[in-house]
Design an enzyme around this catalytic site. Structure first.
Site, mmCIF file in Angstrom:
data_model
loop_
_atom_site.group_PDB
_atom_site.id
_atom_site.type_symbol
_atom_site.label_atom_id
_atom_site.label_comp_id
_atom_site.label_asym_id
_atom_site.label_seq_id
_atom_site.Cartn_x
_atom_site.Cartn_y
_atom_site.Cartn_z
ATOM 1 N N SER A 142 11.278 13.052 -6.463
ATOM 2 C CA SER A 142 10.718 13.110 -7.820
ATOM 3 C C SER A 142 11.231 11.918 -8.611
ATOM 4 O O SER A 142 12.288 11.358 -8.292
ATOM 5 C CB SER A 142 11.176 14.394 -8.513
ATOM 6 O OG SER A 142 10.829 14.379 -9.882
ATOM 7 N N TYR A 155 18.766 20.549 -10.734
ATOM 8 C CA TYR A 155 17.476 20.150 -10.148
ATOM 9 C C TYR A 155 17.404 18.628 -10.005
ATOM 10 O O TYR A 155 17.052 18.105 -8.943
ATOM 11 C CB TYR A 155 16.309 20.656 -11.001
ATOM 12 C CG TYR A 155 14.970 20.144 -10.510
ATOM 13 C CD1 TYR A 155 14.389 20.661 -9.349
ATOM 14 C CD2 TYR A 155 14.306 19.110 -11.177
ATOM 15 C CE1 TYR A 155 13.179 20.170 -8.869
ATOM 16 C CE2 TYR A 155 13.094 18.619 -10.706
ATOM 17 C CZ TYR A 155 12.538 19.152 -9.554
ATOM 18 O OH TYR A 155 11.341 18.661 -9.070
HETATM 19 N N1 LIG Z 1 5.229 19.578 -9.976
HETATM 20 C C1 LIG Z 1 5.812 18.438 -10.320
HETATM 21 O O1 LIG Z 1 5.586 17.907 -11.407
HETATM 22 C C2 LIG Z 1 6.737 17.732 -9.357
HETATM 23 C C3 LIG Z 1 7.106 16.414 -9.657
HETATM 24 C C4 LIG Z 1 7.940 15.751 -8.769
HETATM 25 C C5 LIG Z 1 8.391 16.377 -7.614
HETATM 26 N N2 LIG Z 1 8.037 17.669 -7.373
HETATM 27 C C6 LIG Z 1 8.547 18.269 -6.148
HETATM 28 O O2 LIG Z 1 7.449 18.635 -5.358
HETATM 29 C C7 LIG Z 1 7.770 19.761 -4.561
HETATM 30 C C8 LIG Z 1 6.712 20.827 -4.756
HETATM 31 O O3 LIG Z 1 6.668 21.155 -6.129
HETATM 32 P P1 LIG Z 1 5.427 21.932 -6.772
HETATM 33 O O4 LIG Z 1 5.318 21.522 -8.184
HETATM 34 O O5 LIG Z 1 4.240 21.827 -5.890
HETATM 35 O O6 LIG Z 1 6.031 23.433 -6.767
HETATM 36 P P2 LIG Z 1 5.297 24.840 -6.686
HETATM 37 O O7 LIG Z 1 3.875 24.746 -7.071
HETATM 38 O O8 LIG Z 1 6.183 25.780 -7.454
HETATM 39 O O9 LIG Z 1 5.406 25.183 -5.145
HETATM 40 C C9 LIG Z 1 6.663 25.295 -4.543
HETATM 41 C C10 LIG Z 1 6.487 25.599 -3.083
HETATM 42 O O10 LIG Z 1 7.796 25.757 -2.505
HETATM 43 C C11 LIG Z 1 7.877 27.022 -1.864
HETATM 44 N N3 LIG Z 1 9.205 27.600 -1.993
HETATM 45 C C12 LIG Z 1 9.925 27.801 -3.129
HETATM 46 N N4 LIG Z 1 11.052 28.462 -2.855
HETATM 47 C C13 LIG Z 1 11.047 28.674 -1.507
HETATM 48 C C14 LIG Z 1 11.929 29.335 -0.613
HETATM 49 N N5 LIG Z 1 13.035 29.964 -1.047
HETATM 50 N N6 LIG Z 1 11.611 29.373 0.712
HETATM 51 C C15 LIG Z 1 10.485 28.785 1.166
HETATM 52 N N7 LIG Z 1 9.604 28.161 0.365
HETATM 53 C C16 LIG Z 1 9.880 28.110 -0.959
HETATM 54 C C17 LIG Z 1 6.849 27.904 -2.589
HETATM 55 O O11 LIG Z 1 6.369 28.907 -1.698
HETATM 56 P P3 LIG Z 1 6.707 30.477 -1.796
HETATM 57 O O12 LIG Z 1 6.961 30.813 -3.237
HETATM 58 O O13 LIG Z 1 5.483 31.135 -1.211
HETATM 59 O O14 LIG Z 1 7.899 30.636 -0.921
HETATM 60 C C18 LIG Z 1 5.739 26.904 -2.849
HETATM 61 O O15 LIG Z 1 4.898 26.793 -1.742
HETATM 62 C C19 LIG Z 1 9.179 20.201 -4.982
HETATM 63 O O16 LIG Z 1 10.124 19.694 -4.049
HETATM 64 C C20 LIG Z 1 9.347 19.553 -6.348
HETATM 65 O O17 LIG Z 1 10.701 19.297 -6.628
HETATM 66 C C21 LIG Z 1 7.213 18.355 -8.209
#
Ligand SMILES: NC(=O)c1ccc[n+]([C@@H]2O[C@H](COP(=O)([O-])OP(=O)(O)OC[C@H]3O[C@@H](n4cnc5c(N)ncnc54)[C@H](OP(=O)(O)O)[C@@H]3O)[C@@H](O)[C@H]2O)c1
Length: 173
Positions: A142, A155
């Site tokens: 990120s 985080y």
């Molecule tokens: N959204 C942003 O703006 C952003 C920006 C930069 C980087 N990121 C990074 O991108 C990645 C995805 O983020 P996102 O925004 O797409 O998040 P999201 O929509 O909340 O999705 C998170 C995913 O991680 C899984 N997950 C969470 N806890 C877990 C656990 N204990 N065991 C297994 N799976 C787990 C969830 O699946 P389940 O709940 O079904 O387990 C879900 O599929 C993360 O690493 C985040 O730090 C996000």
């Protein structure tokens, strides 16, 4: 006939960025292994992708907060006869609020999912990639990795792990 595309194992594929990455990999012909906790969502995505792109999709439900989950996932994928050519470490979550009063269990879980699980999965899947002489690992970080994160210190620090770790010289092409 075109060469077979590498199978992509995507963590956190039940929502958000992971789900979109699954669609993109499938659109480019890659078979998929999808993992997250919510199996119903993974199953629905597998059906959608199978219909839309015709690639094989396997689903593995695991909770990456569990310290044994990476080994269990690696075992399940291997037993299913799947050779992972691309590992996408995407699963992650954030917490917010004053660090001093934060929930210790939740903060430890964040480190387990955002840092420890990707490290363990890389350790588990990398040797076979090296043996084959091909493979890719994508760690989803990120912009949070490159700046302080008021009220989200744990985080932001977890997202800084991969840029701080730097590139691993695996001699892979
Ligand atoms: N959204 C942003 O703006 C952003 C920006 C930069 C980087 N990121 C990074 O991108 C990645 C995805 O983020 P996102 O925004 O797409 O998040 P999201 O929509 O909340 O999705 C998170 C995913 O991680 C899984 N997950 C969470 N806890 C877990 C656990 N204990 N065991 C297994 N799976 C787990 C969830 O699946 P389940 O709940 O079904 O387990 C879900 O599929 C993360 O690493 C985040 O730090 C996000």
């Amino acid at each position: 006939m075109a060469a077979a595309q590498a199978t992509a194992l995507i963590t956190g594929a039940s929502a958000g960025i992971g789900r979109e990455l699954a669609r993109v990999f499938a659109a480019n012909g890659h078979p998929l292994a999808l993992t997250a906790r919510r199996k119903d969502r993974l199953d629905a995505l597998a059906r959608e992708i199978g219909t839309a792109y015709g690639v094989p999709v396997s689903v593995f439900a695991h909770d990456l907060e569990d310290p044994g989950a990476p080994v269990a996932l690696h075992r399940a994928v291997t037993q299913a006869g799947i050779e992972v050519g691309i590992l996408v470490n995407n699963a992650g979550f954030g917490t917010q609020g004053a660090f001093a009063t934060s929930d210790r269990a939740r903060e430890e879980a964040l480190i387990a999912v955002n840092v420890l699980a990707p490290v363990k999965l890389a350790q588990l899947f990398l040797p076979a990639m090296l043996k084959r002489g091909s493979g890719r690992i994508l760690n989803v970080a990120s912009t949070a990795a490159f700046q302080p994160g008021p009220s989200m210190a744990n985080y932001y620090a977890s997202k800084a792990y991969w840029p701080a770790a730097g590139s691993v010289d695996t001699s892979l092409s």
